[in-house]
Design a protein around this motif. Sequence first.
Motif, PDB file in Angstrom:
ATOM      1  N   UNK A 224       0.824  -1.197   0.000  1.00 53.64           N
ATOM      2  CA  UNK A 224       0.000   0.000   0.000  1.00 53.64           C
ATOM      3  C   UNK A 224       0.862   1.253   0.000  1.00 53.64           C
ATOM      4  N   UNK A 225       0.280   2.364  -0.466  1.00 50.69           N
ATOM      5  CA  UNK A 225       1.006   3.615  -0.517  1.00 50.69           C
ATOM      6  C   UNK A 225       0.822   4.386   0.785  1.00 50.69           C
ATOM      7  N   UNK A 226       1.569   5.480   0.917  1.00 47.83           N
ATOM      8  CA  UNK A 226       1.466   6.305   2.113  1.00 47.83           C
ATOM      9  C   UNK A 226       0.089   6.949   2.199  1.00 47.83           C
ATOM     10  N   UNK A 227      -0.379   7.111   3.426  1.00 45.45           N
ATOM     11  CA  UNK A 227      -1.654   7.782   3.648  1.00 45.45           C
ATOM     12  C   UNK A 227      -1.444   9.295   3.561  1.00 45.45           C
ATOM     13  N   UNK A 228      -2.508  10.058   3.295  1.00 45.08           N
ATOM     14  CA  UNK A 228      -2.376  11.524   3.277  1.00 45.08           C
ATOM     15  C   UNK A 228      -1.795  12.064   4.580  1.00 45.08           C
ATOM     16  N   UNK A 229      -2.149  11.439   5.702  1.00 37.78           N
ATOM     17  CA  UNK A 229      -1.633  11.884   6.988  1.00 37.78           C
ATOM     18  C   UNK A 229      -0.124  11.691   7.076  1.00 37.78           C
ATOM     19  N   UNK A 230       0.372  10.522   6.602  1.00 38.81           N
ATOM     20  CA  UNK A 230       1.813  10.270   6.619  1.00 38.81           C
ATOM     21  C   UNK A 230       2.546  11.283   5.748  1.00 38.81           C
ATOM     22  N   UNK A 231       1.990  11.560   4.581  1.00 37.10           N
ATOM     23  CA  UNK A 231       2.623  12.492   3.657  1.00 37.10           C
ATOM     24  C   UNK A 231       2.675  13.891   4.261  1.00 37.10           C
ATOM     25  N   UNK A 232       1.560  14.339   4.809  1.00 36.92           N
ATOM     26  CA  UNK A 232       1.510  15.687   5.372  1.00 36.92           C
ATOM     27  C   UNK A 232       2.446  15.831   6.561  1.00 36.92           C
ATOM     28  N   UNK A 233       2.563  14.786   7.355  1.00 34.34           N
ATOM     29  CA  UNK A 233       3.455  14.828   8.517  1.00 34.34           C
ATOM     30  C   UNK A 233       4.894  15.068   8.080  1.00 34.34           C
ATOM     31  N   UNK A 234       5.332  14.360   7.038  1.00 37.89           N
ATOM     32  CA  UNK A 234       6.704  14.528   6.561  1.00 37.89           C
ATOM     33  C   UNK A 234       6.880  15.906   5.938  1.00 37.89           C
ATOM     34  N   UNK A 235       5.905  16.355   5.180  1.00 37.31           N
ATOM     35  CA  UNK A 235       5.975  17.700   4.582  1.00 37.31           C
ATOM     36  C   UNK A 235       6.167  18.746   5.676  1.00 37.31           C
ATOM     37  N   UNK A 236       5.376  18.638   6.737  1.00 38.18           N
ATOM     38  CA  UNK A 236       5.445  19.620   7.825  1.00 38.18           C
ATOM     39  C   UNK A 236       6.808  19.614   8.505  1.00 38.18           C
ATOM     40  N   UNK A 237       7.346  18.421   8.780  1.00 32.84           N
ATOM     41  CA  UNK A 237       8.647  18.326   9.450  1.00 32.84           C
ATOM     42  C   UNK A 237       9.749  18.877   8.556  1.00 32.84           C
ATOM     43  N   UNK A 238       9.727  18.527   7.281  1.00 27.94           N
ATOM     44  CA  UNK A 238      10.752  19.005   6.348  1.00 27.94           C
ATOM     45  C   UNK A 238      10.706  20.524   6.245  1.00 27.94           C
ATOM     46  N   UNK A 239       9.509  21.067   6.154  1.00 26.88           N
ATOM     47  CA  UNK A 239       9.352  22.514   6.032  1.00 26.88           C
ATOM     48  C   UNK A 239       9.790  23.226   7.309  1.00 26.88           C
ATOM     49  N   UNK A 240       9.309  22.743   8.452  1.00 28.20           N
ATOM     50  CA  UNK A 240       9.609  23.403   9.727  1.00 28.20           C
ATOM     51  C   UNK A 240      11.090  23.311  10.093  1.00 28.20           C
ATOM     52  N   UNK A 241      11.707  22.193   9.781  1.00 21.83           N
ATOM     53  CA  UNK A 241      13.118  21.998  10.117  1.00 21.83           C
ATOM     54  C   UNK A 241      14.051  22.503   9.020  1.00 21.83           C
ATOM     55  N   UNK A 242      13.465  22.998   7.938  1.00 17.85           N
ATOM     56  CA  UNK A 242      14.234  23.535   6.805  1.00 17.85           C
ATOM     57  C   UNK A 242      15.237  22.501   6.281  1.00 17.85           C
ATOM     58  N   UNK A 243      14.768  21.276   6.149  1.00 20.48           N
ATOM     59  CA  UNK A 243      15.605  20.199   5.614  1.00 20.48           C
ATOM     60  C   UNK A 243      15.720  20.392   4.101  1.00 20.48           C
ATOM     61  N   UNK A 244      16.928  20.464   3.574  1.00 24.99           N
ATOM     62  CA  UNK A 244      17.092  20.843   2.170  1.00 24.99           C
ATOM     63  C   UNK A 244      16.845  19.739   1.145  1.00 24.99           C
ATOM     64  N   UNK A 245      16.833  18.478   1.581  1.00 19.53           N
ATOM     65  CA  UNK A 245      16.800  17.397   0.596  1.00 19.53           C
ATOM     66  C   UNK A 245      16.097  16.169   1.171  1.00 19.53           C
TER      67      UNK A 245
END
Length: 307
Positions: free
Chosen positions: A225-246
Motif C-alpha cells: 500500500x502507498x502512504x496515507x495523506x496523513x503520513x505524507x503531510x506529517x513529513x511535509x510539515x517536518x521538512x518545512x519546519x526543520x528547513x531540511x534541504x533534501x
Amino acid sequence: MVTLAIGVTACNFQGETTGDRNRSPNNQASQSKRKKVVLTTFTVIADIARNVAGDAAEVQSLTKIGAEIHGYEPTPSDLVRAQTADLILDNGMGLERWAQRFYEGLGDIPHVTVSEGITPIDITEDAYAGKPNPHAWMSPKLALVYVENIRKALSNLDPENATTYSANAQKYSKEIQAIDLQLRAEIDKIPRDRRFIVTCEGAFSYLAKDYGLNEIYLWPVNSERQATPRQVQKVIDVVRQSKIPVVFCESTVSADIQKQVATESGARFGGIFYVDSLSQPGGDVPTYLTLMKYNVDTLAKGLQGKL
C-alpha cells in the motif's frame, strides 16, 4: 496464486529431486568434493556471504537485483533452487514475510538467520508497532554480527574449509570497520542541527542511531500500500519546519510520493538510496560496502547542497 503453485510444486518434488540424487550413497564421494551451495534471500546478504565464503562455496541470491524483499512472492523455480541448496541464509526480524511458508516446502534443508543475536530497534507506529525494524545490516557495526553468523554457519556446514571461512571473515570484518570510520568522518562534516535523513521507508534506524542522524520517513516498512495523506503531510510539515534541504527514496519503491513531499515542502529530491538490493555489477552499488558508502556520500552531499 503463487502460493498454490508452490504447494503443487512441493508435492511434485516429494519423489527424487536433484538434491536427493546429490545426497544419495552412490554420490557420496563427489558430494564431499563439490562446493557447497548457499542460497540467500536477497542480494545484500549474498554479497556479505560471498566475502566470507570466498572460493570455498558457491553463494547465490534467491531474489534478483532490484527486487522488493518484504512482499516478495516466491515462484516454483525458487522452490526448485532452494531444494538443491545445502544451506539457506535469511535476515529474519520479519523482513522476509514469506519465508516461513516457503521453508515448509523444503523438507530438511537447513536455514540460518544471520541477524541472530542483534537487539532490534522496534517500530513504534503504524500496523507494525512493536515489531522489529529488520534493516540491521544498515549499521556497519551490526554487519559484523552478520559476518560472524555466516562464518559459523559455513563452518558448521563445511568443516573442511572452516579455516578458510575464518580467515575470509576476519579480512572482511576489517574492511567493514574501515568503511565505518570513513562514514563517521563524512557525517562529522555535517553540522549537528542539519543531520536529517528523510526517506520513503524507515530503513535507516540503525544507521541513524550509529551516526547521530534524525530519521524521518513516510512509512516504517515497505508494503503493497502507498502512504496515507496523513503520513505524507506529517513529513511535509517536518521538512518545512526543520528547513531540511533534501529528501530521498529507496531504489526498490516508487519515488513519486517523496517527490511530492519535496515539491510541497520546498526541499529538493536528492535521488535514491539503496537498502534492500544491490545494483547490477556495473552500477552504483554492486557490493554491500559500496552501498553503504554511496548512501552516506549521497546524504552528505545533499545536506551540504552539493547534489
